[in-house]
Design an enzyme around this catalytic site. Sequence first.
Site, PDB file in Angstrom:
ATOM      1  N   CYS A 267      39.991   2.361 -16.265  1.00 13.68           N
ATOM      2  CA  CYS A 267      40.144   2.620 -14.658  1.00 13.68           C
ATOM      3  C   CYS A 267      41.619   3.491 -14.050  1.00 13.68           C
ATOM      4  O   CYS A 267      41.493   4.488 -13.663  1.00 13.68           O
ATOM      5  CB  CYS A 267      41.200   1.051 -14.080  1.00 13.68           C
ATOM      6  SG  CYS A 267      39.870  -0.248 -14.778  1.00 13.68           S
TER       7      CYS A 267
ATOM      8  N   THR B  95      24.142 -16.772  -3.448  1.00 10.81           N
ATOM      9  CA  THR B  95      22.416 -17.216  -4.780  1.00 10.81           C
ATOM     10  C   THR B  95      23.104 -16.964  -5.688  1.00 10.81           C
ATOM     11  O   THR B  95      24.004 -15.446  -6.326  1.00 10.81           O
ATOM     12  CB  THR B  95      21.440 -16.084  -3.796  1.00 10.81           C
ATOM     13  OG1 THR B  95      21.310 -16.423  -2.517  1.00 10.81           O
ATOM     14  CG2 THR B  95      20.193 -16.968  -5.052  1.00 10.81           C
TER      15      THR B  95
ATOM     16  N   ALA C 264      31.445 -11.708 -18.651  1.00 12.25           N
ATOM     17  CA  ALA C 264      30.324 -11.531 -19.956  1.00 12.25           C
ATOM     18  C   ALA C 264      30.369 -10.445 -20.360  1.00 12.25           C
ATOM     19  O   ALA C 264      30.576 -10.573 -21.140  1.00 12.25           O
ATOM     20  CB  ALA C 264      29.062 -11.495 -19.030  1.00 12.25           C
TER      21      ALA C 264
ATOM     22  N   ALA D  30      35.353 -10.899 -13.512  1.00 10.75           N
ATOM     23  CA  ALA D  30      36.767 -11.167 -14.234  1.00 10.75           C
ATOM     24  C   ALA D  30      37.732 -10.461 -12.401  1.00 10.75           C
ATOM     25  O   ALA D  30      38.618 -11.248 -12.455  1.00 10.75           O
ATOM     26  CB  ALA D  30      37.677 -10.732 -15.196  1.00 10.75           C
ATOM     27  N   THR D  31      37.245  -8.992 -12.292  1.00 16.00           N
ATOM     28  CA  THR D  31      37.893  -8.674 -10.881  1.00 16.00           C
ATOM     29  C   THR D  31      38.219 -10.163  -9.864  1.00 16.00           C
ATOM     30  O   THR D  31      38.665 -10.267  -9.177  1.00 16.00           O
ATOM     31  CB  THR D  31      37.161  -7.160 -10.325  1.00 16.00           C
ATOM     32  OG1 THR D  31      37.682  -6.825 -11.068  1.00 16.00           O
ATOM     33  CG2 THR D  31      38.057  -7.046  -9.234  1.00 16.00           C
TER      34      THR D  31
ATOM     35  N   ASN E 112      43.756  -5.252 -22.299  1.00 13.16           N
ATOM     36  CA  ASN E 112      43.002  -4.214 -22.399  1.00 13.16           C
ATOM     37  C   ASN E 112      43.196  -3.107 -22.439  1.00 13.16           C
ATOM     38  O   ASN E 112      42.926  -2.151 -23.224  1.00 13.16           O
ATOM     39  CB  ASN E 112      42.464  -4.359 -20.702  1.00 13.16           C
ATOM     40  CG  ASN E 112      43.355  -4.317 -20.209  1.00 13.16           C
ATOM     41  OD1 ASN E 112      44.109  -5.067 -19.625  1.00 13.16           O
ATOM     42  ND2 ASN E 112      43.062  -2.629 -18.937  1.00 13.16           N
TER      43      ASN E 112
HETATM   44  C1  LIG Z   1      37.544  -5.476 -17.792  1.00 18.17           C
HETATM   45  C2  LIG Z   1      38.967  -6.606 -17.199  1.00 18.17           C
HETATM   46  C3  LIG Z   1      38.605  -6.939 -15.933  1.00 18.17           C
HETATM   47  C4  LIG Z   1      37.121  -6.193 -14.958  1.00 18.17           C
HETATM   48  O1  LIG Z   1      36.482  -6.993 -15.270  1.00 18.17           O
HETATM   49  P1  LIG Z   1      35.107  -7.271 -14.587  1.00 18.17           P
HETATM   50  O2  LIG Z   1      34.483  -8.341 -14.938  1.00 18.17           O
HETATM   51  O3  LIG Z   1      34.805  -5.694 -15.056  1.00 18.17           O
HETATM   52  O4  LIG Z   1      35.655  -7.379 -12.679  1.00 18.17           O
HETATM   53  C5  LIG Z   1      39.965  -8.142 -15.629  1.00 18.17           C
HETATM   54  N1  LIG Z   1      40.791  -7.959 -16.437  1.00 18.17           N
HETATM   55  C6  LIG Z   1      40.585  -7.520 -17.537  1.00 18.17           C
HETATM   56  C7  LIG Z   1      42.016  -7.857 -18.743  1.00 18.17           C
HETATM   57  C8  LIG Z   1      39.795  -6.649 -18.340  1.00 18.17           C
HETATM   58  O5  LIG Z   1      39.625  -6.006 -19.601  1.00 18.17           O
END
Ligand SMILES: *Cc1c(COP(=O)(O)O)cnc(C)c1O
Length: 403
Positions: free
Chosen positions: A337, A251, A211, A82-83, A162
């Site tokens: 974090c 890839t 995931a 997600a980052t 989160n």
């Molecule tokens: C965990 C999280 C992310 C980061 O996701 P990654 O796949 O670890 O990079 C971003 N946004 C939210 C809201 C999250 O909880």
Amino acid sequence: MISSALSSSRPRPIYLDCHATTPVDPRVLATMLPYFTEHFGNPASSTHEYGWEAEAAVQQAREAIATSIHATPEEIVFTSGATEANNLAIKGIAEAYASKGRHLITVQTEHRAVLDPCRYLESLGFELTVLPVQGDGLLDLEKLTQALRPDTVLVSVMVANNEIGVLQPIAAIGALCHAHSVLFHTDAAQAIGKVPLNVRAMNIDLMSLTAHKVYGPKGIGALYVRRRNPRVQIASQFHGGGQERGRRAGTLYSPQIVGFAAAVKLALAEREIETERVKGLRDRLWQGFQTLSGVHLNGHESQRLPGNLNLSIAGVDGQALAIGLQPLVAVSSGSACASAKREPSPVLLSLGQSPELAFASIRFGVGRFTTAEEIDRVLEGAIGVIESLRKQQFSISLPPRLS
Ligand SMILES: *Cc1c(COP(=O)(O)O)cnc(C)c1O
């Protein structure tokens, strides 16, 4: 020290940190394994069977993930998580639409993976509005309406928070953005597999997924990018072999992609039953803590993820409590974090919480493998630790803090 902790025979702490990450479900792992050793081909190899079978597996996974959010397979761009998806969405839109406008809107309670790319763009000369939230953590749509400008190109508001688990009114935000012809991005890292997501009905133009918060592997995620009404353009942030229709080179990581799809399918198949079960355990935990005085629930009471319980416990430092509880239960005082630094949670501060109560916060994340017996053991242990921390607090008067 870590290796001795792993090799000792004492029972491992109960895991209640499911917002930070989750274990890979053994059923997910089983579907992934053949893609490491047997079906290991490069999905882009078009001249032989190894490539074809990897490409077919990726295509099936893409369809499953697209279906789960009511998108089409061409609208899915695989990323490392997600980052990266947030970075691709925010920077990719800012770059592609810079001639239309240079104003972005987001919210104070967003994850750093949204806030930091926005601030980076601000340093390049883009304009950024970061909206506050109400005391319950929800965005005031009136404030969003007032912040929209003719040169606004993107609004980014997460589905589920989160730290406090609060669920934003995504469909209403999407409708508002579309009524003003502004693109809408949402970070759904905590929401996928837990709350219904429909990119069409909710007017979502871009959505970040991962995931590892839903019992899949780490290092894989996706960005959904709308292809019609409107057709959304993003500027690639990774240049190379042209994979993902030129939107993200590199890839394709087929074992992770297969695992991601398996995790999403399982979560959807079991969602209704799991929501009730997890919510029941979370409520049991909350009821147990309510026997103590000075316990405050952070975030909206019902508009929240089923497994989330975020509390401020007066007179107790959240970090000290998490560390005190650590042999029994793995929890966090905030996001993984933010809790590395000793600062009060910016999320709780933006809810209008005092720094004292923001320091006193602790986040429980109940998940798929949590049992009622574990909840009872956590409560029993936690209440004892809280009482002893409160006694110490009175004798020292100020909590010891690093830096
Ligand atoms: C965990 C999280 C992310 C980061 O996701 P990654 O796949 O670890 O990079 C971003 N946004 C939210 C809201 C999250 O909880």
